[in-house]
Write an enzyme that holds these catalytic residues in place. Structure first.
Site, PDB file in Angstrom:
ATOM      1  N   ILE A  32       0.833  -1.205   0.000  1.00  0.00           N
ATOM      2  CA  ILE A  32       0.000   0.000   0.000  1.00  0.00           C
ATOM      3  C   ILE A  32       0.866   1.253   0.000  1.00  0.00           C
ATOM      4  O   ILE A  32       0.489   2.273  -0.599  1.00  0.00           O
ATOM      5  CB  ILE A  32      -0.990  -0.008   1.189  1.00  0.00           C
ATOM      6  CG1 ILE A  32      -2.073   1.056   0.997  1.00  0.00           C
ATOM      7  CG2 ILE A  32      -0.273   0.169   2.516  1.00  0.00           C
ATOM      8  CD1 ILE A  32      -2.973   0.825  -0.206  1.00  0.00           C
ATOM      9  N   ALA A  33       2.018   1.212   0.657  1.00  0.00           N
ATOM     10  CA  ALA A  33       2.916   2.376   0.649  1.00  0.00           C
ATOM     11  C   ALA A  33       3.378   2.681  -0.775  1.00  0.00           C
ATOM     12  O   ALA A  33       3.457   3.851  -1.180  1.00  0.00           O
ATOM     13  CB  ALA A  33       4.119   2.123   1.553  1.00  0.00           C
ATOM     14  N   ARG A  35       1.813   2.130  -3.581  1.00  0.00           N
ATOM     15  CA  ARG A  35       0.736   2.697  -4.386  1.00  0.00           C
ATOM     16  C   ARG A  35       0.337   4.085  -3.912  1.00  0.00           C
ATOM     17  O   ARG A  35      -0.001   4.948  -4.720  1.00  0.00           O
ATOM     18  CB  ARG A  35      -0.453   1.725  -4.379  1.00  0.00           C
ATOM     19  CG  ARG A  35      -0.218   0.563  -5.341  1.00  0.00           C
ATOM     20  CD  ARG A  35      -0.880  -0.731  -4.919  1.00  0.00           C
ATOM     21  NE  ARG A  35      -0.491  -1.799  -5.853  1.00  0.00           N
ATOM     22  CZ  ARG A  35       0.680  -2.445  -5.786  1.00  0.00           C
ATOM     23  NH1 ARG A  35       1.562  -2.144  -4.852  1.00  0.00           N
ATOM     24  NH2 ARG A  35       0.969  -3.389  -6.667  1.00  0.00           N
ATOM     25  N   SER A  53      11.777   2.116   7.626  1.00  0.00           N
ATOM     26  CA  SER A  53      11.446   0.707   7.793  1.00  0.00           C
ATOM     27  C   SER A  53      12.350   0.160   8.885  1.00  0.00           C
ATOM     28  O   SER A  53      13.449   0.690   9.116  1.00  0.00           O
ATOM     29  CB  SER A  53      11.668  -0.066   6.487  1.00  0.00           C
ATOM     30  OG  SER A  53      11.580  -1.464   6.711  1.00  0.00           O
ATOM     31  N   ARG A  54      11.902  -0.893   9.555  1.00  0.00           N
ATOM     32  CA  ARG A  54      12.799  -1.543  10.518  1.00  0.00           C
ATOM     33  C   ARG A  54      13.983  -2.193   9.814  1.00  0.00           C
ATOM     34  O   ARG A  54      14.993  -2.498  10.431  1.00  0.00           O
ATOM     35  CB  ARG A  54      12.011  -2.575  11.323  1.00  0.00           C
ATOM     36  CG  ARG A  54      10.967  -1.964  12.251  1.00  0.00           C
ATOM     37  CD  ARG A  54      10.474  -2.981  13.254  1.00  0.00           C
ATOM     38  NE  ARG A  54       9.471  -2.419  14.142  1.00  0.00           N
ATOM     39  CZ  ARG A  54       8.175  -2.700  14.072  1.00  0.00           C
ATOM     40  NH1 ARG A  54       7.733  -3.521  13.143  1.00  0.00           N
ATOM     41  NH2 ARG A  54       7.329  -2.147  14.924  1.00  0.00           N
ATOM     42  N   TYR A  75      11.541   3.922  12.971  1.00  0.00           N
ATOM     43  CA  TYR A  75      10.424   4.857  12.878  1.00  0.00           C
ATOM     44  C   TYR A  75      10.685   6.103  13.722  1.00  0.00           C
ATOM     45  O   TYR A  75      10.282   7.217  13.361  1.00  0.00           O
ATOM     46  CB  TYR A  75       9.133   4.180  13.336  1.00  0.00           C
ATOM     47  CG  TYR A  75       8.784   2.934  12.557  1.00  0.00           C
ATOM     48  CD1 TYR A  75       9.037   2.850  11.192  1.00  0.00           C
ATOM     49  CD2 TYR A  75       8.195   1.838  13.185  1.00  0.00           C
ATOM     50  CE1 TYR A  75       8.714   1.706  10.465  1.00  0.00           C
ATOM     51  CE2 TYR A  75       7.862   0.690  12.471  1.00  0.00           C
ATOM     52  CZ  TYR A  75       8.131   0.631  11.117  1.00  0.00           C
ATOM     53  OH  TYR A  75       7.823  -0.498  10.414  1.00  0.00           O
ATOM     54  N   LYS A 114      -6.003   2.066   7.027  1.00  0.00           N
ATOM     55  CA  LYS A 114      -7.181   1.391   7.555  1.00  0.00           C
ATOM     56  C   LYS A 114      -6.853  -0.080   7.848  1.00  0.00           C
ATOM     57  O   LYS A 114      -6.020  -0.672   7.162  1.00  0.00           O
ATOM     58  CB  LYS A 114      -8.367   1.511   6.591  1.00  0.00           C
ATOM     59  CG  LYS A 114      -8.138   0.893   5.201  1.00  0.00           C
ATOM     60  CD  LYS A 114      -8.470  -0.577   5.180  1.00  0.00           C
ATOM     61  CE  LYS A 114      -8.116  -1.196   3.844  1.00  0.00           C
ATOM     62  NZ  LYS A 114      -8.092  -2.662   3.903  1.00  0.00           N
ATOM     63  N   ASP A 193      -8.728  -6.346   6.448  1.00  0.00           N
ATOM     64  CA  ASP A 193      -8.338  -5.917   5.101  1.00  0.00           C
ATOM     65  C   ASP A 193      -9.534  -5.670   4.195  1.00  0.00           C
ATOM     66  O   ASP A 193      -9.560  -4.687   3.453  1.00  0.00           O
ATOM     67  CB  ASP A 193      -7.437  -6.975   4.464  1.00  0.00           C
ATOM     68  CG  ASP A 193      -6.007  -6.883   4.939  1.00  0.00           C
ATOM     69  OD1 ASP A 193      -5.295  -5.975   4.479  1.00  0.00           O
ATOM     70  OD2 ASP A 193      -5.598  -7.703   5.775  1.00  0.00           O
TER      71      ASP A 193
END
Length: 352
Positions: A32-33, A35, A53-54, A75, A114, A193
């Site tokens: 999702i990141a 897009r 990112s970790r 983060y 979400k 989801d």
């Protein structure tokens, strides 16, 4: 009662290119990141200044591919950066609360993917923290920020449907073995989801239900496989929702009134058509827009930028109370069906 419209209203959504420019940081580098960043860069003037990112290598690769100047391996480093105004939380479901806390406690506005959290109690904690800090926060439920849904909003507000009696909404999708949605440790199953979409539509239209009756079936992978629920308000009006990951479904939605019916062909939660049908006559009015799928994610970013620039702490298009209401219903569905996510006990559900 208003007359039946020959044409549906045009969306009132402002041009995303006109939204005030903010500096964005992204937590997470997943599907999702990718897009979200691509859509926002293509259709707005918003600036991405950092990604975290970790896994520092993943963040560095994401930054390189999207032209983002800074990457971080934690983060906390990103949220401490002076050149970040707002943080987009695109991590997995089980990390939403933690990442929202990190952003808000660092004084950054937050747009959280979400669902806002795993359950209503977590969502309330996020909302309260944002309010205490005087920061903007919203759930990135992109559906409600689309021009299409501004048309739906206008139709509902006009009263042309009459008394709304029923909302029907469903979303089913097939996933291959190994997908994260099949992992119990990541709060897998269709509810978070997929089910967020039909549930949020039903609670948006009908409000918080007075009664929920739910049924579910397990998946061989160890997660919930499908769930259905009947939502009833105090007047007996009903929402009927279903979500499954056993296979693909039409993913349609229908809002039924005493004078007209509003239909959203599948996938109803994405850009697409609206059909309004006059009861008993077959007379129809339609709204059509390009089927741009996730390339429309930028509308939520533009709304966030407008709200922050105007000093608003929430968006009227998806208030945090609405996010909490949806999760309360989801909690009750899970309580009835014995669906517990990592770090929860069944007794914690529906206590918010």
């Amino acid at each position: 009662m208003p007359g039946f419209p020959r044409v549906l209203p045009a969306p009132r959504t402002p041009d995303p290119m006109d939204a005030p420019v903010l500096r964005w940081g992204v937590l997470g580098t997943g599907w999702i990141a990718e897009r979200f960043v691509r859509s926002v860069q293509r259709h707005t003037r918003q600036r991405f200044t950092a990604v975290a990112s970790r896994d520092a290598a993943r963040a560095e690769d994401f930054a390189r591919r999207h032209g983002i100047p800074q990457s971080y391996g934690s983060y906390e480093e990103l949220t401490a950066a002076a050149d970040v105004d707002v943080v987009y939380v695109a991590t997995g479901h089980t990390d939403h609360l933690t990442c929202a806390r990190i952003a808000l406690e660092a004084g950054k506005h937050a747009l959280v993917e979400k669902p806002l959290a795993l359950n209503a109690a977590q969502a309330i904690e996020i909302a309260q923290l944002a309010t205490e800090r005087g920061l903007f926060c919203s759930e990135a439920l992109w559906t409600f920020f689309l021009p299409k849904f501004d048309v739906v909003r206008q139709v509902l507000d006009s009263g042309v449907l009459g008394d709304i009696r029923t909302v029907l909404a469903e979303y089913g999708e097939h996933f291959t073995a190994g997908h994260r949605i099949l992992r119990p440790d990541l709060a897998g199953g269709p509810l978070l989801d997929l089910g967020t979409y039909p549930l949020s539509l039903a609670t948006w239209v009908l409000g918080a239900p007075a009664e929920v009756v739910a049924s579910a079936q397990p998946h061989p992978a160890g997660v919930n496989g499908q769930a259905s629920a009947l939502l009833r308000d105090i007047d007996g009006n009903q929402g009927i929702v279903h979500t499954t990951l056993f296979s693909d479904t039409p993913t349609t939605a229908t809002i039924v009134g005493t004078h007209a019916t509003l239909s959203l062909p599948g996938p109803f939660y994405q850009p697409g058509d609206i059909v309004l049908t006059l009861a008993g006559s077959g007379t129809q009015s339609t709204y059509t827009e390009p089927l741009t799928a996730h390339d429309a994610l930028h509308f939520e970013a533009a709304e966030v930028a407008r709200c922050i620039a105007a000093g608003r702490l929430q968006s009227p298009l998806r208030p945090l109370d609405d996010s909490v209401t949806t999760l309360r219903v989801m909690d009750e569905i899970r309580r009835q069906c014995g669906i517990v996510f990592p770090g929860e006990t069944q007794q914690q559900l529906c206590t918010a």
